[in-house]
Design a protein around this motif. Structure first.
Motif, PDB file in Angstrom:
ATOM      1  N   SER A  94      27.954  -0.979  56.079  1.00  0.00           N
ATOM      2  CA  SER A  94      28.340  -2.141  55.280  1.00  0.00           C
ATOM      3  C   SER A  94      29.292  -1.708  54.179  1.00  0.00           C
ATOM      4  CB  SER A  94      27.103  -2.792  54.667  1.00  0.00           C
ATOM      5  OG  SER A  94      26.499  -1.904  53.729  1.00  0.00           O
ATOM      6  N   LEU A  95      29.968  -2.669  53.578  1.00  0.00           N
ATOM      7  CA  LEU A  95      30.891  -2.342  52.492  1.00  0.00           C
ATOM      8  C   LEU A  95      30.190  -1.610  51.353  1.00  0.00           C
ATOM      9  CD1 LEU A  95      33.686  -2.465  51.181  1.00  0.00           C
ATOM     10  CD2 LEU A  95      33.077  -4.721  50.282  1.00  0.00           C
ATOM     11  N   PRO A  96      29.048  -2.092  50.839  1.00  0.00           N
ATOM     12  CA  PRO A  96      28.411  -1.351  49.734  1.00  0.00           C
ATOM     13  C   PRO A  96      28.000   0.061  50.124  1.00  0.00           C
ATOM     14  CG  PRO A  96      26.996  -3.142  50.499  1.00  0.00           C
ATOM     15  CD  PRO A  96      28.339  -3.357  51.109  1.00  0.00           C
ATOM     16  N   ALA A  97      27.549   0.250  51.363  1.00  0.00           N
ATOM     17  CA  ALA A  97      27.157   1.595  51.803  1.00  0.00           C
ATOM     18  C   ALA A  97      28.364   2.517  51.872  1.00  0.00           C
ATOM     19  CB  ALA A  97      26.474   1.514  53.160  1.00  0.00           C
ATOM     20  N   LEU A  98      29.485   2.010  52.368  1.00  0.00           N
ATOM     21  CA  LEU A  98      30.685   2.826  52.479  1.00  0.00           C
ATOM     22  C   LEU A  98      31.293   3.105  51.108  1.00  0.00           C
ATOM     23  CD1 LEU A  98      32.248   1.135  55.630  1.00  0.00           C
ATOM     24  CD2 LEU A  98      31.116   3.361  55.513  1.00  0.00           C
ATOM     25  N   LEU A  99      31.230   2.133  50.204  1.00  0.00           N
ATOM     26  CA  LEU A  99      31.687   2.365  48.838  1.00  0.00           C
ATOM     27  C   LEU A  99      30.832   3.423  48.150  1.00  0.00           C
ATOM     28  CD1 LEU A  99      32.409  -1.299  47.634  1.00  0.00           C
ATOM     29  CD2 LEU A  99      34.104   0.499  47.999  1.00  0.00           C
ATOM     30  N   ALA A 100      29.521   3.340  48.351  1.00  0.00           N
ATOM     31  CA  ALA A 100      28.612   4.311  47.742  1.00  0.00           C
ATOM     32  C   ALA A 100      28.905   5.715  48.245  1.00  0.00           C
ATOM     33  CB  ALA A 100      27.166   3.925  48.037  1.00  0.00           C
ATOM     34  N   ARG A 101      29.289   5.825  49.493  1.00  0.00           N
ATOM     35  CA  ARG A 101      29.641   7.128  50.068  1.00  0.00           C
ATOM     36  C   ARG A 101      30.781   7.785  49.300  1.00  0.00           C
ATOM     37  NH1 ARG A 101      32.223   6.809  55.891  1.00  0.00           N
ATOM     38  NH2 ARG A 101      34.034   6.249  54.609  1.00  0.00           N
ATOM     39  N   GLU A 102      31.713   6.951  48.814  1.00  0.00           N
ATOM     40  CA  GLU A 102      32.862   7.470  48.083  1.00  0.00           C
ATOM     41  C   GLU A 102      32.622   7.506  46.574  1.00  0.00           C
ATOM     42  OE1 GLU A 102      35.187   8.686  49.852  1.00  0.00           O
ATOM     43  OE2 GLU A 102      34.633   7.795  51.786  1.00  0.00           O
ATOM     44  N   GLY A 103      31.456   7.005  46.136  1.00  0.00           N
ATOM     45  CA  GLY A 103      31.193   6.943  44.700  1.00  0.00           C
ATOM     46  C   GLY A 103      31.905   5.800  44.012  1.00  0.00           C
ATOM     47  N   TRP A 104      32.142   4.701  44.749  1.00  0.00           N
ATOM     48  CA  TRP A 104      32.890   3.567  44.229  1.00  0.00           C
ATOM     49  C   TRP A 104      32.022   2.315  44.153  1.00  0.00           C
ATOM     50  CZ3 TRP A 104      37.545   4.296  48.095  1.00  0.00           C
ATOM     51  CH2 TRP A 104      38.263   5.440  47.720  1.00  0.00           C
ATOM     52  N   CYS A 105      32.527   1.309  43.430  1.00  0.00           N
ATOM     53  CA  CYS A 105      31.904  -0.020  43.330  1.00  0.00           C
ATOM     54  C   CYS A 105      32.965  -1.078  43.638  1.00  0.00           C
ATOM     55  CB  CYS A 105      31.373  -0.272  41.913  1.00  0.00           C
ATOM     56  SG  CYS A 105      30.249   0.962  41.266  1.00  0.00           S
ATOM     57  N   CYS A 106      32.524  -2.298  43.946  1.00  0.00           N
ATOM     58  CA  CYS A 106      33.448  -3.433  44.035  1.00  0.00           C
ATOM     59  C   CYS A 106      33.971  -3.740  42.638  1.00  0.00           C
ATOM     60  CB  CYS A 106      32.738  -4.674  44.581  1.00  0.00           C
ATOM     61  SG  CYS A 106      32.307  -4.620  46.316  1.00  0.00           S
ATOM     62  N   ASP A 107      35.270  -3.767  42.474  1.00  0.00           N
ATOM     63  CA  ASP A 107      35.863  -4.070  41.173  1.00  0.00           C
ATOM     64  C   ASP A 107      36.315  -5.531  41.165  1.00  0.00           C
ATOM     65  OD1 ASP A 107      37.031  -4.088  38.718  1.00  0.00           O
ATOM     66  OD2 ASP A 107      38.459  -2.475  39.121  1.00  0.00           O
ATOM     67  N   LEU A 108      35.468  -6.398  40.635  1.00  0.00           N
ATOM     68  CA  LEU A 108      35.735  -7.835  40.674  1.00  0.00           C
ATOM     69  C   LEU A 108      36.702  -8.293  39.592  1.00  0.00           C
ATOM     70  CD1 LEU A 108      32.161  -9.174  41.498  1.00  0.00           C
ATOM     71  CD2 LEU A 108      33.954  -8.368  43.043  1.00  0.00           C
ATOM     72  N   ARG A 109      37.127  -7.369  38.734  1.00  0.00           N
ATOM     73  CA  ARG A 109      38.081  -7.730  37.678  1.00  0.00           C
ATOM     74  C   ARG A 109      39.436  -8.113  38.256  1.00  0.00           C
ATOM     75  NH1 ARG A 109      37.417  -2.268  34.299  1.00  0.00           N
ATOM     76  NH2 ARG A 109      37.692  -1.544  36.459  1.00  0.00           N
ATOM     77  N   GLY A 110      39.697  -7.707  39.486  1.00  0.00           N
ATOM     78  CA  GLY A 110      40.974  -8.041  40.112  1.00  0.00           C
ATOM     79  C   GLY A 110      41.000  -9.407  40.771  1.00  0.00           C
ATOM     80  N   LEU A 111      39.895 -10.167  40.673  1.00  0.00           N
ATOM     81  CA  LEU A 111      39.808 -11.498  41.258  1.00  0.00           C
ATOM     82  C   LEU A 111      39.631 -12.554  40.178  1.00  0.00           C
ATOM     83  CD1 LEU A 111      37.318 -10.816  44.209  1.00  0.00           C
ATOM     84  CD2 LEU A 111      39.803 -11.042  44.389  1.00  0.00           C
ATOM     85  N   ARG A 112      40.174 -13.728  40.410  1.00  0.00           N
ATOM     86  CA  ARG A 112      39.930 -14.898  39.566  1.00  0.00           C
ATOM     87  C   ARG A 112      39.615 -16.081  40.484  1.00  0.00           C
ATOM     88  NH1 ARG A 112      42.319 -14.128  34.184  1.00  0.00           N
ATOM     89  NH2 ARG A 112      41.372 -12.150  33.585  1.00  0.00           N
ATOM     90  N   TYR A 113      38.615 -16.853  40.096  1.00  0.00           N
ATOM     91  CA  TYR A 113      38.208 -17.997  40.916  1.00  0.00           C
ATOM     92  C   TYR A 113      39.281 -19.081  40.883  1.00  0.00           C
ATOM     93  CZ  TYR A 113      35.339 -21.901  42.596  1.00  0.00           C
ATOM     94  OH  TYR A 113      34.857 -22.987  43.292  1.00  0.00           O
ATOM     95  N   LEU A 114      39.514 -19.718  42.042  1.00  0.00           N
ATOM     96  CA  LEU A 114      40.565 -20.729  42.157  1.00  0.00           C
ATOM     97  C   LEU A 114      40.040 -22.102  42.576  1.00  0.00           C
ATOM     98  CD1 LEU A 114      43.594 -21.548  42.254  1.00  0.00           C
ATOM     99  CD2 LEU A 114      43.627 -20.705  44.623  1.00  0.00           C
ATOM    100  N   SER A 115      39.384 -22.192  43.746  1.00  0.00           N
ATOM    101  CA  SER A 115      39.102 -23.524  44.287  1.00  0.00           C
ATOM    102  C   SER A 115      37.977 -23.489  45.314  1.00  0.00           C
ATOM    103  CB  SER A 115      40.364 -24.104  44.937  1.00  0.00           C
ATOM    104  OG  SER A 115      40.799 -23.283  46.018  1.00  0.00           O
ATOM    105  N   HIS A 116      37.577 -24.687  45.748  1.00  0.00           N
ATOM    106  CA  HIS A 116      36.486 -24.857  46.711  1.00  0.00           C
ATOM    107  C   HIS A 116      36.877 -25.927  47.720  1.00  0.00           C
ATOM    108  CE1 HIS A 116      32.111 -26.323  47.564  1.00  0.00           C
ATOM    109  NE2 HIS A 116      32.481 -25.411  48.453  1.00  0.00           N
ATOM    110  N   PHE A 117      36.748 -25.599  49.006  1.00  0.00           N
ATOM    111  CA  PHE A 117      37.039 -26.558  50.072  1.00  0.00           C
ATOM    112  C   PHE A 117      35.945 -26.506  51.125  1.00  0.00           C
ATOM    113  CE2 PHE A 117      41.151 -26.404  48.167  1.00  0.00           C
ATOM    114  CZ  PHE A 117      41.773 -27.607  48.485  1.00  0.00           C
ATOM    115  N   ILE A 118      35.622 -27.667  51.704  1.00  0.00           N
ATOM    116  CA  ILE A 118      34.664 -27.755  52.797  1.00  0.00           C
ATOM    117  C   ILE A 118      35.392 -28.329  54.014  1.00  0.00           C
ATOM    118  CG2 ILE A 118      32.488 -28.737  53.606  1.00  0.00           C
ATOM    119  CD1 ILE A 118      31.591 -28.924  50.702  1.00  0.00           C
TER     120      ILE A 118
END
Length: 273
Positions: A140-164
């Motif tokens: 999984s992404l978190p497992a592979l990130l942990a392997r490299e000593g990394w985390c998800c960096d959510l500072r690079g995202l900003r919320y925009l919109s919602h569609f169904i």
């Protein structure tokens, strides 16, 4: 009398609008990264869109929510509640994963918040290896990130919109859209697992081509292009989203009506060739 059609429950999904400043003197101040879904895809095959996909169970796992930097479960819930037991933060994790899978961009940092630097050969190699292993089902992404000593960096995202997705569709999503300021050390690329084209385009030009019938797209892409075309710079756009608030959303009744005659099997309106 025929039985009424069964309305499919929409599945959670995340999509990411990658943006950058255009070169000085360009016709418009911004550019956006667009992809074209392969025509063979069951859902909106051949349509132009942004990188994205459904929220997987692994995106909502405890280890995934714990490996995020820049936003936590409580903070994300304040931005958009309403998905039952599914943590809102899972949409952000899915956005990071889909960015990597469909564009090759990785928003990651070390536990202290220092962003990765893909200009360094060892880091770039690790990024490429991580995507290959993710796509190959090696973890999984978190497992592979942990392997490299990394985390998800959510500072690079900003919320925009919602569609169904309209209720007439046999495949439906409740999709959260995010902005991503393209990292200085990385560039998006075309990956052909699900995509036939990928390119930078000015938002106003993309909207013009949609209106002219040259680029088929659904409301989320249409709305986003029109919205982005209002801004004079990437800094102005980013500042407008500092509050974390949703800027627009799909009006379900209107969208349901507009797509009532759409042939979801052939992915086209009756009048389309």
């Amino acid at each position: 009398m025929s039985a009424p059609a069964v309305v499919v429950e929409p599945r959670p999904a995340a999509s990411v609008v990658i943006v950058r400043d255009a070169v000085p003197g360009a016709a418009e101040p911004l550019e956006v990264w667009m992809i074209r879904r392969k025509k063979s895809m069951k859902f909106l095959g051949g349509y132009y869109a942004f990188p994205g996909g459904r929220v997987d169970a692994a995106d909502a796992a405890a280890e995934a929510l714990a490996c995020c930097h820049g936003l936590d479960v409580a903070g994300s819930a304040r931005l958009f509640p309403g998905h039952g037991e599914l943590a809102s933060l899972a949409f952000w994790v899915a956005a990071v994963r889909e960015l990597l899978e469909e564009s090759g961009l990785l928003l990651a940092c070390d536990p202290a918040g220092r962003a990765i630097n893909a200009r360094q050969p060892a880091t770039l190699d690790a990024l490429i290896r991580l995507r290959k292993d993710l796509m190959g089902g090696a973890g999984s992404l978190p497992a592979l990130l942990a392997r490299e000593g990394w985390c998800c960096d959510l500072r690079g995202l900003r919320y925009l919109s919602h569609f169904i997705t309209p209720s007439s569709s046999p495949i439906r999503f409740t999709a959260r859209f995010f902005l991503c300021r393209v990292p200085d050390d990385q560039a998006p690329a075309l990956f052909t697992e699900e995509t036939s084209e990928a390119f930078w385009i000015h938002p106003g030009e993309g909207y013009r081509r949609f209106i002219a019938g040259e680029m088929a797209m659904a409301e989320p892409a249409e709305y986003a292009l029109g919205y982005l075309a209002q801004f004079a710079s990437l800094d102005e756009l980013w500042a407008a989203h500092a509050d974390g608030a949703q800027k627009f959303h799909g009006v379900s009744d209107r969208i349901d009506h507009a797509w009532a005659d759409f042939d979801w099997k052939s992915n086209r309106f009756p009048q389309s060739k």
